[in-house]
Design an enzyme around this catalytic site. Structure first.
Site, PDB file in Angstrom:
ATOM      1  N   ARG A   5      10.116   2.489  10.726  1.00 55.15           N
ATOM      2  CA  ARG A   5      11.267   2.215   9.638  1.00 55.15           C
ATOM      3  C   ARG A   5      12.418   1.550  10.397  1.00 55.15           C
ATOM      4  O   ARG A   5      13.110   2.694  10.974  1.00 55.15           O
ATOM      5  CB  ARG A   5      11.201   3.230   8.790  1.00 55.15           C
ATOM      6  CG  ARG A   5      11.808   4.370   9.046  1.00 55.15           C
ATOM      7  CD  ARG A   5      11.749   5.547   7.902  1.00 55.15           C
ATOM      8  NE  ARG A   5      10.259   5.835   7.824  1.00 55.15           N
ATOM      9  CZ  ARG A   5       9.648   7.133   7.477  1.00 55.15           C
ATOM     10  NH1 ARG A   5      10.548   7.939   7.021  1.00 55.15           N
ATOM     11  NH2 ARG A   5       8.420   7.285   7.144  1.00 55.15           N
TER      12      ARG A   5
ATOM     13  N   SER B 192       7.809   7.136  12.570  1.00 52.90           N
ATOM     14  CA  SER B 192       7.841   5.726  11.909  1.00 52.90           C
ATOM     15  C   SER B 192       8.376   4.499  12.721  1.00 52.90           C
ATOM     16  O   SER B 192       9.405   4.901  13.525  1.00 52.90           O
ATOM     17  CB  SER B 192       8.066   6.089  10.599  1.00 52.90           C
ATOM     18  OG  SER B 192       8.897   5.006  10.083  1.00 52.90           O
TER      19      SER B 192
ATOM     20  N   ASP C  28       0.754  -1.304   0.089  1.00 54.63           N
ATOM     21  CA  ASP C  28      -0.099   0.022  -0.003  1.00 54.63           C
ATOM     22  C   ASP C  28       0.874   1.217  -0.047  1.00 54.63           C
ATOM     23  O   ASP C  28       0.217   2.432  -0.346  1.00 54.63           O
ATOM     24  CB  ASP C  28      -0.781   0.142   1.248  1.00 54.63           C
ATOM     25  CG  ASP C  28      -0.299  -0.277   2.433  1.00 54.63           C
ATOM     26  OD1 ASP C  28       1.256  -0.367   2.492  1.00 54.63           O
ATOM     27  OD2 ASP C  28      -0.864   0.162   3.559  1.00 54.63           O
ATOM     28  N   HIS C  29       2.235   1.104   0.335  1.00 57.31           N
ATOM     29  CA  HIS C  29       2.779   2.324   0.511  1.00 57.31           C
ATOM     30  C   HIS C  29       3.653   2.870  -0.986  1.00 57.31           C
ATOM     31  O   HIS C  29       3.420   4.026  -1.457  1.00 57.31           O
ATOM     32  CB  HIS C  29       4.152   2.277   1.447  1.00 57.31           C
ATOM     33  CG  HIS C  29       3.583   2.421   2.817  1.00 57.31           C
ATOM     34  ND1 HIS C  29       2.588   1.689   3.552  1.00 57.31           N
ATOM     35  CD2 HIS C  29       4.121   3.152   3.848  1.00 57.31           C
ATOM     36  CE1 HIS C  29       2.523   2.064   4.618  1.00 57.31           C
ATOM     37  NE2 HIS C  29       3.417   3.009   5.217  1.00 57.31           N
TER      38      HIS C  29
ATOM     39  N   ASP D 293       4.733  -1.231  11.302  1.00 59.69           N
ATOM     40  CA  ASP D 293       4.330   0.061  10.804  1.00 59.69           C
ATOM     41  C   ASP D 293       3.701   0.748  12.121  1.00 59.69           C
ATOM     42  O   ASP D 293       3.036   0.232  12.830  1.00 59.69           O
ATOM     43  CB  ASP D 293       3.034   0.138   9.901  1.00 59.69           C
ATOM     44  CG  ASP D 293       2.885   1.532   9.242  1.00 59.69           C
ATOM     45  OD1 ASP D 293       3.311   1.883   8.189  1.00 59.69           O
ATOM     46  OD2 ASP D 293       2.280   2.090  10.001  1.00 59.69           O
TER      47      ASP D 293
ATOM     48  N   ARG E 266       0.709  12.870  10.350  1.00 58.75           N
ATOM     49  CA  ARG E 266       1.846  13.472  10.556  1.00 58.75           C
ATOM     50  C   ARG E 266       2.348  14.658   9.689  1.00 58.75           C
ATOM     51  O   ARG E 266       1.775  14.756   8.438  1.00 58.75           O
ATOM     52  CB  ARG E 266       3.071  12.315  10.499  1.00 58.75           C
ATOM     53  CG  ARG E 266       2.964  11.305  11.373  1.00 58.75           C
ATOM     54  CD  ARG E 266       4.201  10.231  11.300  1.00 58.75           C
ATOM     55  NE  ARG E 266       4.071   9.387  12.421  1.00 58.75           N
ATOM     56  CZ  ARG E 266       4.366   8.128  12.318  1.00 58.75           C
ATOM     57  NH1 ARG E 266       4.742   7.576  11.281  1.00 58.75           N
ATOM     58  NH2 ARG E 266       4.310   7.452  13.630  1.00 58.75           N
TER      59      ARG E 266
END
Ligand code: MIC
Ligand code: SF4
Length: 675
Positions: A572, A570, A95-96, A150, A410
């Site tokens: 990440r 995030s 989806d990103h 996520d 954000r």
């Protein structure tokens, strides 16, 4: 108002039980405390016992990944040489990275699909929707534990689930059957009373929480909602609130599971998955914050922090160039239906552009049924893909110096893809009013408030969620790897000393992972290629960082010096891995955000903290540091002394690691630990 409520007698009894490790008795003591979070966590504890601040290991029922973190997570999972996931449910969402401006994104998609197929993971194809929205619709289950690579995984907390955002390596470990470790959080009860007034939305509830406690106020806590206001909120509204709770730094957020939860599940054809999780009472919470929904007004978060919240009225009249509606915070059927009704018969302002990215195919299908979708087009909105899109700088960038109003969670500096843009966070109601009037204005000017009701029935179509191959067929599935997928680097045990570490950068408080490892259309496609993505570390604030780090690497390595709440935002893990690839051996900061610190541990990077914050002021970029006796200090729990060779003084640093985390760091990270 925040009331501290410590129940000494209960805690003292508990401490005695912890000392003697009477976990069964512990269970009985805690049985008296009926908080939703405590109940679910308690039922899932497999290591340790409940003592605030101490580490527990919990069994994980479900995992989710998305493509931007998923490729790395699955490369790590492959390195573990496991045949199949052991979780009850694991889902890989794409989806990103859906821009596909060259081969990189589609190659990653094929890789993810083949991995899912082989290892027993469901795969939500690109176009099916944003992970958290689809997950809420199709998989979130009250009473279960979920970890997701996520940070907005807590969206599922709106369904009465303990859902925590983590780094990809933690997902790989959970898929292999390992437990997830976390510091036992305090439970902050957020008591909702009253009822939201027309044009005041769930988004304003979480903006109010952020206005009160800021972007660090939730650290070490689970935010649990209770009180009579809860039953005035439907599941998608609850999910908006738990989604953006991530911005407070909280471990997660959760709502009770009640009749409203049951109705939502029934509509999704999953009523059998409902269990009741009654709300906690005042005495179940470590702290209580009270919000009267009836008194809330529309709010807005100003650039460049979600914690920078003020009443909307302070900005009335400010011209708006771009409005973006969507993201995992505000792209549900309720949100988009309301926007569609408000746009009916209207046109967007001449100087303003409006982009809408729906949360899922299910949302779009419902909007199409009752004609709502047509309202968007008729009003002049640009319909974007069912994906993260502009929330993470994938397309629909604002113009130079733009004012962007969006419903995202954000507004970090540069995240929109345009450094000069000023991004404001609002509810869908406020966003649509700005699109129509071309300026920040009171949404109540739009007239009657359309009252959303969940539809009587939904068409369930899971055809974009691919089922994995059967166990028998799994061996035949070939993993497809494109040229952009680089192998993982090697990990080495921690040495006992560093003789020559250069302070490659010194940064301020509240540095986000978007500062450390930016995303966006150019950099996000490099998520499965560490050598290439590393060249973008700190690009937003200091383009020369990678070159300096590589020079320092040749001379012995580098250190990043930071302020408080370092690494917020995030999940990440690239924000840990990519600096490591550039030779960063340690970080020395005032304090860390939870997920980033866990990621540093997972990859064997020393997460040091200043014992005396004055040392932060003294240390300078370019200083040469040395660190000795690292292993012994770690094992004995002593301060690690960092010598500033350039300026000639010692810095005492602490690290607040559990025994398990210490062992992981010494081993050179989770991939080498225990293997
Ligand atoms: C985000 O909203 O920042 C992201 C992109 O969804 C990240 C995950 C990532 O960086 O891939 C998150 O929230 O964890
Ligand atoms: Fe996607 Fe934005 Fe949600 Fe992150 S915050 S998962 S980028 S929609």
């Amino acid at each position: 108002m925040i009331l501290n409520r410590y129940f000494l007698s209960v805690i003292q009894v508990m401490q005695v039980l912890v000392i003697y490790n009477f976990s069964i008795l512990n269970f009985e003591v805690y049985a008296k405390m009926t908080s939703v979070a405590r109940k679910i966590l308690k039922e899932h504890i497999v290591e340790g016992a409940w003592e605030v601040g101490k580490e527990i290991g919990i069994k994980i029922d479900q995992t989710l990944t998305q493509d931007a973190t998923g490729t790395m997570a699955y490369l790590q999972f492959e390195a573990m040489k496991v045949k199949r996931v052991t979780t009850e449910l694991s889902v890989s969402y794409i989806d990103h990275n859906t821009l596909q401006s060259d081969f990189k994104n589609p190659d990653d998609h094929r890789y993810l699909m083949s991995i899912a197929d082989k290892y027993g993971i469901k795969c939500s194809r690109p176009g099916n929707g944003i992970c958290h929205q689809v997950n809420l619709e199709r998989f979130a289950r009250p009473g279960k534990t979920l970890i997701g690579s996520d940070s907005h995984t807590p969206t599922a907390g709106g369904m009465g689930q303990i859902a925590i955002g983590v780094g990809g390596l933690d997902i790989a470990i959970a898929m292999r059957g390992g437990s997830f470790h976390l510091k036992t959080p305090k439970i902050m009860g957020i008591k909702l009373t009253g009822k939201l007034q027309p044009f005041v939305a769930a988004k304003d509830v979480i903006l109010e929480v952020l206005r009160r406690i800021g972007v660090k106020g939730g650290v070490g806590h689970i935010l649990e909602y209770f009180g009579p206001g809860v039953k005035t909120l439907i599941v998608p509204e609850r999910a908006t609130i738990t989604n953006m709770g991530a911005e407070t730094g909280a471990t997660t957020s959760v709502f009770p599971s009640d009749e409203i939860t049951k109705q939502f599940l029934a509509l999704e054809g999953r009523e059998d998955q409902w269990i009741e999780l009654p709300e906690g009472k005042d005495e179940d919470f470590d702290e209580i914050m009270e919000i009267n929904l009836s008194e809330l007004e529309p709010l807005i978060a100003k650039p460049h922090s979600p914690g920078n919240v003020v009443p909307l009225s302070e900005l009335y009249g400010m011209k708006v160039d771009q409005v973006a509606i969507g993201s995992c915070t505000n792209s549900s059927l309720k949100d988009l239906w309301t926007v569609a009704q408000l746009l009916k018969g209207k046109k967007i302002a001449r100087a303003t552009v409006l982009g809408i990215s729906p949360g899922s195919r299910q949302v779009v299908a419902e909007l199409a049924k009752d004609g709502s979708l047509a309202n968007f087009y008729a009003a002049g909105a640009r319909m974007l893909e069912n994906a993260c899109g502009p929330c993470i700088g994938i397309g629909f960038a604002p113009k130079t110096n733009a004012v962007r109003l969006c419903t995202f969670n954000r507004n970090f500096f540069g995240r929109s893809g345009v450094k000069s843009a000023n991004v404001y966070l609002v509810s869908p109601e406020v966003a649509v009013a700005a699109a129509i009037f071309g300026e920040v204005t009171d949404p109540r000017k739009l007239g009657d408030y359309p009252k959303f009701k969940m539809p009587e029935s939904l068409e369930i179509d899971d055809s974009m969620i691919l089922e994995p191959a059967s166990v028998e067929k799994a061996d035949e599935v070939e993993i497809i790897r494109g040229p952009n997928i680089a192998p993982l680097p090697d990990f080495f045990p921690l040495p006992d000393q560093f003789d020559h570490l250069s302070v490659v950068i010194k940064v301020e408080d509240d540095i986000t992972t978007d500062h450390i490892m930016p995303a966006g259309a150019k950099i996000l496609p490099l998520r499965s290629n560490l050598p290439l993505i590393s060249m973008h570390v700190f690009e937003q604030i200091d383009e020369d960082f990678p070159n300096r780090a590589l020079k320092a690497k040749e001379a012995g390595g580098g250190v990043v010096v930071g302020g408080s709440n370092y690494g917020q935002g995030s999940s990440r893990e690239h924000a840990a891995l990519a600096p490591m690839y550039l030779g960063i051996k340690a970080k020395l900061v005032k304090s860390y955000a939870r997920i980033h610190k866990d990621n540093l541990v997972n990859f064997g990077i020393l997460p040091l903290e200043f014992k005396n914050e004055e040392d932060y002021d003294k240390i300078k970029q370019g200083d040469i540091l040395s660190i000795k006796n690292i292993i012994a200090s770690l094992k004995e729990g002593k301060d690690i002394i960092v010598r500033n060779e350039t300026q000639g003084f010692d810095i005492h640093s602490t690290y607040n690691l559990s025994e398990r985390e210490t062992d992981i760091i010494i081993a050179g990270g989770s991939l080498t630990y225990g293997s």
